[in-house]
Design an enzyme around this catalytic site. Structure first.
Site, PDB file in Angstrom:
ATOM      1  N   LYS A   1       0.859  -1.190   0.000  1.00 40.83           N
ATOM      2  CA  LYS A   1       0.000   0.000   0.000  1.00 40.83           C
ATOM      3  C   LYS A   1       0.888   1.230   0.000  1.00 40.83           C
ATOM      4  O   LYS A   1       2.056   1.185   0.418  1.00 40.83           O
ATOM      5  CB  LYS A   1      -0.920   0.038   1.225  1.00 40.83           C
ATOM      6  CG  LYS A   1      -0.231  -0.047   2.600  1.00 40.83           C
ATOM      7  CD  LYS A   1       0.273   1.247   3.201  1.00 40.83           C
ATOM      8  CE  LYS A   1       0.795   1.069   4.630  1.00 40.83           C
ATOM      9  NZ  LYS A   1       1.615   2.203   5.122  1.00 40.83           N
TER      10      LYS A   1
ATOM     11  N   ASP B   1      -3.067  -1.564  10.100  1.00 39.40           N
ATOM     12  CA  ASP B   1      -3.158  -1.539   8.641  1.00 39.40           C
ATOM     13  C   ASP B   1      -3.766  -2.814   8.059  1.00 39.40           C
ATOM     14  O   ASP B   1      -4.009  -2.890   6.855  1.00 39.40           O
ATOM     15  CB  ASP B   1      -1.766  -1.348   8.013  1.00 39.40           C
ATOM     16  CG  ASP B   1      -1.261   0.075   8.172  1.00 39.40           C
ATOM     17  OD1 ASP B   1      -2.052   0.949   8.563  1.00 39.40           O
ATOM     18  OD2 ASP B   1      -0.071   0.303   7.895  1.00 39.40           O
TER      19      ASP B   1
HETATM   20  C1  LIG Z   1       1.645   4.728   9.918  1.00 38.53           C
HETATM   21  C2  LIG Z   1       0.909   3.583   9.273  1.00 38.53           C
HETATM   22  O1  LIG Z   1       1.782   2.795   8.493  1.00 38.53           O
HETATM   23  C3  LIG Z   1      -0.159   4.156   8.333  1.00 38.53           C
HETATM   24  O2  LIG Z   1      -0.485   3.250   7.347  1.00 38.53           O
HETATM   25  C4  LIG Z   1       0.281   2.691  10.303  1.00 38.53           C
HETATM   26  O3  LIG Z   1      -0.698   3.378  11.056  1.00 38.53           O
HETATM   27  C5  LIG Z   1       1.277   2.038  11.221  1.00 38.53           C
HETATM   28  O4  LIG Z   1       0.658   0.937  11.738  1.00 38.53           O
HETATM   29  P1  LIG Z   1       1.489  -0.329  12.188  1.00 38.53           P
HETATM   30  O5  LIG Z   1       2.665  -0.555  11.304  1.00 38.53           O
HETATM   31  O6  LIG Z   1       0.505  -1.415  12.402  1.00 38.53           O
HETATM   32  O7  LIG Z   1       2.058   0.179  13.537  1.00 38.53           O
HETATM   33  P2  LIG Z   1       2.437  -0.709  14.778  1.00 38.53           P
HETATM   34  O8  LIG Z   1       3.566  -1.584  14.412  1.00 38.53           O
HETATM   35  O9  LIG Z   1       1.186  -1.289  15.332  1.00 38.53           O
HETATM   36  O10 LIG Z   1       2.892   0.466  15.751  1.00 38.53           O
HETATM   37  C6  LIG Z   1       4.171   0.647  16.213  1.00 38.53           C
HETATM   38  C7  LIG Z   1       4.120   1.738  17.238  1.00 38.53           C
HETATM   39  O11 LIG Z   1       3.804   3.017  16.625  1.00 38.53           O
HETATM   40  C8  LIG Z   1       2.965   3.780  17.460  1.00 38.53           C
HETATM   41  N1  LIG Z   1       1.711   4.082  16.757  1.00 38.53           N
HETATM   42  C9  LIG Z   1       1.271   3.320  15.719  1.00 38.53           C
HETATM   43  C10 LIG Z   1       0.101   3.623  15.061  1.00 38.53           C
HETATM   44  C11 LIG Z   1      -0.643   4.753  15.506  1.00 38.53           C
HETATM   45  N2  LIG Z   1      -1.769   5.087  14.911  1.00 38.53           N
HETATM   46  N3  LIG Z   1      -0.179   5.487  16.530  1.00 38.53           N
HETATM   47  C12 LIG Z   1       0.974   5.173  17.161  1.00 38.53           C
HETATM   48  O12 LIG Z   1       1.356   5.870  18.080  1.00 38.53           O
HETATM   49  C13 LIG Z   1       2.755   2.974  18.706  1.00 38.53           C
HETATM   50  O13 LIG Z   1       3.716   3.394  19.639  1.00 38.53           O
HETATM   51  C14 LIG Z   1       3.043   1.555  18.270  1.00 38.53           C
HETATM   52  O14 LIG Z   1       3.495   0.762  19.322  1.00 38.53           O
HETATM   53  N1  LIG Z   2       5.394 -11.427   7.396  1.00 43.21           N
HETATM   54  C1  LIG Z   2       6.034 -10.328   7.796  1.00 43.21           C
HETATM   55  N2  LIG Z   2       6.574  -9.498   6.889  1.00 43.21           N
HETATM   56  C2  LIG Z   2       7.213  -8.383   7.283  1.00 43.21           C
HETATM   57  N3  LIG Z   2       7.391  -8.023   8.543  1.00 43.21           N
HETATM   58  C3  LIG Z   2       6.882  -8.796   9.496  1.00 43.21           C
HETATM   59  C4  LIG Z   2       6.196  -9.995   9.163  1.00 43.21           C
HETATM   60  N4  LIG Z   2       5.803 -10.555  10.298  1.00 43.21           N
HETATM   61  C5  LIG Z   2       6.230  -9.759  11.279  1.00 43.21           C
HETATM   62  N5  LIG Z   2       6.886  -8.700  10.828  1.00 43.21           N
HETATM   63  C6  LIG Z   2       7.454  -7.602  11.643  1.00 43.21           C
HETATM   64  O1  LIG Z   2       6.748  -6.395  11.324  1.00 43.21           O
HETATM   65  C7  LIG Z   2       7.650  -5.298  11.158  1.00 43.21           C
HETATM   66  C8  LIG Z   2       7.048  -4.294  10.171  1.00 43.21           C
HETATM   67  O2  LIG Z   2       7.114  -4.839   8.908  1.00 43.21           O
HETATM   68  P1  LIG Z   2       6.360  -4.210   7.660  1.00 43.21           P
HETATM   69  O3  LIG Z   2       6.980  -4.773   6.435  1.00 43.21           O
HETATM   70  O4  LIG Z   2       4.899  -4.372   7.779  1.00 43.21           O
HETATM   71  O5  LIG Z   2       6.745  -2.682   7.814  1.00 43.21           O
HETATM   72  P2  LIG Z   2       6.175  -1.432   7.156  1.00 43.21           P
HETATM   73  O6  LIG Z   2       6.073  -1.626   5.685  1.00 43.21           O
HETATM   74  O7  LIG Z   2       6.978  -0.282   7.648  1.00 43.21           O
HETATM   75  O8  LIG Z   2       4.712  -1.321   7.728  1.00 43.21           O
HETATM   76  P3  LIG Z   2       3.860  -0.020   8.005  1.00 43.21           P
HETATM   77  O9  LIG Z   2       3.592   0.624   6.702  1.00 43.21           O
HETATM   78  O10 LIG Z   2       2.622  -0.647   8.591  1.00 43.21           O
HETATM   79  O11 LIG Z   2       4.641   0.814   8.937  1.00 43.21           O
HETATM   80  C9  LIG Z   2       8.940  -5.951  10.709  1.00 43.21           C
HETATM   81  O12 LIG Z   2      10.022  -5.210  11.119  1.00 43.21           O
HETATM   82  C10 LIG Z   2       8.907  -7.321  11.359  1.00 43.21           C
HETATM   83  O13 LIG Z   2       9.558  -7.280  12.607  1.00 43.21           O
END
Ligand SMILES: C[C@](O)(CO)[C@H](O)COP(=O)(O)OP(=O)(O)OC[C@H]1O[C@@H](n2ccc(N)nc2=O)[C@H](O)[C@@H]1O
Ligand SMILES: Nc1ncnc2c1ncn2[C@@H]1O[C@H](COP(=O)(O)OP(=O)(O)OP(=O)(O)O)[C@@H](O)[C@H]1O
Length: 282
Positions: free
Chosen positions: A12, A137
């Site tokens: 996305k 997400d």
């Molecule tokens: C920023 C986005 O990528 C937008 O698409 C998402 O909202 C992020 O969501 P996500 O990857 O599922 O985030 P998580 O891995 O659950 O969050 C990591 C950390 O970021 C902070 N966090 C995340 C999402 C949110 N709406 N507020 C936050 O403050 C929290 O401290 C959380 O512990």
């Molecule tokens: N199948 C998986 N693929 C990728 N990461 C994973 C998976 N399972 C667990 N994780 C954990 O989730 C974390 C975030 O990975 P992801 O690829 O979703 O990041 P991102 O693209 O930055 O996501 P976001 O856009 O939600 O911030 C990784 O650092 C990893 O520790």
């Protein structure tokens, strides 16, 4: 041999991301526009009848049982009471920590794939709610339609923005979402706007200034891409992207980037390629 079900897990982009507040539990209230791109991971599922879930192949830095794929599969087992299990293979193409939602998309593909493989016939609403327990997400990937998301990302309004071609550039850094959300300099008071305004006038990514400040690789990628096209950060980064009217123009710019800055070209899509494939199967 059990037949194998192969399904995509697309990336996305957050076309805009405003932080409009912070909840008591520290989570941030967002307004963000999600669109899918036709590029991503691929998962292969085959059924086991002993109830075990096995993900084959290692993902650097992620333990088997912590992998969102395994967690999604076990959650679905628990909630459905099925006695089936699965062997799952993952072809990982999406960078981790890139803001492309790879882990969340893998989880959503697992929920929908196993629902099908195990013939559970679960309601999409219920699968999206299960997904939310795995990450903010995940629901949008389960629903598979471009959406304006509010709350922490769980309140979805489906929308149909233009579907340009994108060049997505992948700076070679891992950006921690938690670190960006805890930065004192992050602005958290953008006034909420209506979805209509977003579609007419766009928006910005409030995380971008903080990510640019902390990661020179991302700053440099934005400077470089901005020479060709208006460039923006997705999610909390580190990937940055620009939109083009056609594939050829995106490819032309991609060819001019240095080898230290890999990327990919993909079409934006308001229906996720996972859902297009599932539709074709049925
Ligand atoms: C920023 C986005 O990528 C937008 O698409 C998402 O909202 C992020 O969501 P996500 O990857 O599922 O985030 P998580 O891995 O659950 O969050 C990591 C950390 O970021 C902070 N966090 C995340 C999402 C949110 N709406 N507020 C936050 O403050 C929290 O401290 C959380 O512990
Ligand atoms: N199948 C998986 N693929 C990728 N990461 C994973 C998976 N399972 C667990 N994780 C954990 O989730 C974390 C975030 O990975 P992801 O690829 O979703 O990041 P991102 O693209 O930055 O996501 P976001 O856009 O939600 O911030 C990784 O650092 C990893 O520790």
């Amino acid at each position: 041999m059990m037949p194998t079900l192969s399904l995509p897990a697309p990336a996305k982009l957050n076309l805009m991301l405003h932080i409009v507040g912070r909840r008591d539990d520290g989570y941030h209230e967002l307004q963000t526009l999600f669109q899918f791109v036709d590029y991503g991971d691929e998962l292969h599922f085959s059924r086991r009848d002993d109830g075990q879930v096995h993900l084959h192949g290692e993902l650097a830095g992620v333990d088997h049982d912590d992998n969102l794929i395994v967690r999604a599969a076990r959650l679905l087992q628990q909630e459905s009471g099925t006695t089936h299990g699965a062997d799952i293979r993952l072809d990982k193409r999406l960078p981790m920590g890139g803001g492309l939602g790879g882990g969340s998309s893998d989880a959503a593909t697992t929920l929908l794939g196993l629902d099908r493989l195990w013939q559970l016939g679960m309601d999409p609403e219920r699968l999206a709610a299960l997904g939310l327990r795995l990450g903010a997400d995940v629901p949008v990937f389960v629903r598979g339609r471009a959406a304006f998301a509010e709350g922490v990302g769980e309140r979805l309004t489906f929308v149909e923005p233009d579907e340009p071609w994108y060049l997505v550039v992948v700076p070679q850094v891992f950006v921690s979402t938690a670190e960006i959300f805890s930065d004192p300099e992050l602005t958290r008071d953008t006034p909420p706007i209506k979805v209509r305004t977003v579609l007419e006038r766009g928006g910005r990514n409030d995380c971008q200034p903080v990510v640019e400040k902390r990661y020179s690789e991302v700053r440099n990628a934005l400077i470089l891409l901005n020479k060709f096209v208006s460039a923006r950060l997705t999610g909390t980064g580190g990937c940055v992207f620009g939109a083009f009217p056609n594939e050829a123009e995106a490819v032309k710019v991609a060819a001019q980037l240095p080898a230290t800055l890999p990327g990919f070209v993909a079409k934006g899509s308001n229906i996720s390629m996972l859902h297009r494939k599932l539709e074709n199967l049925s």
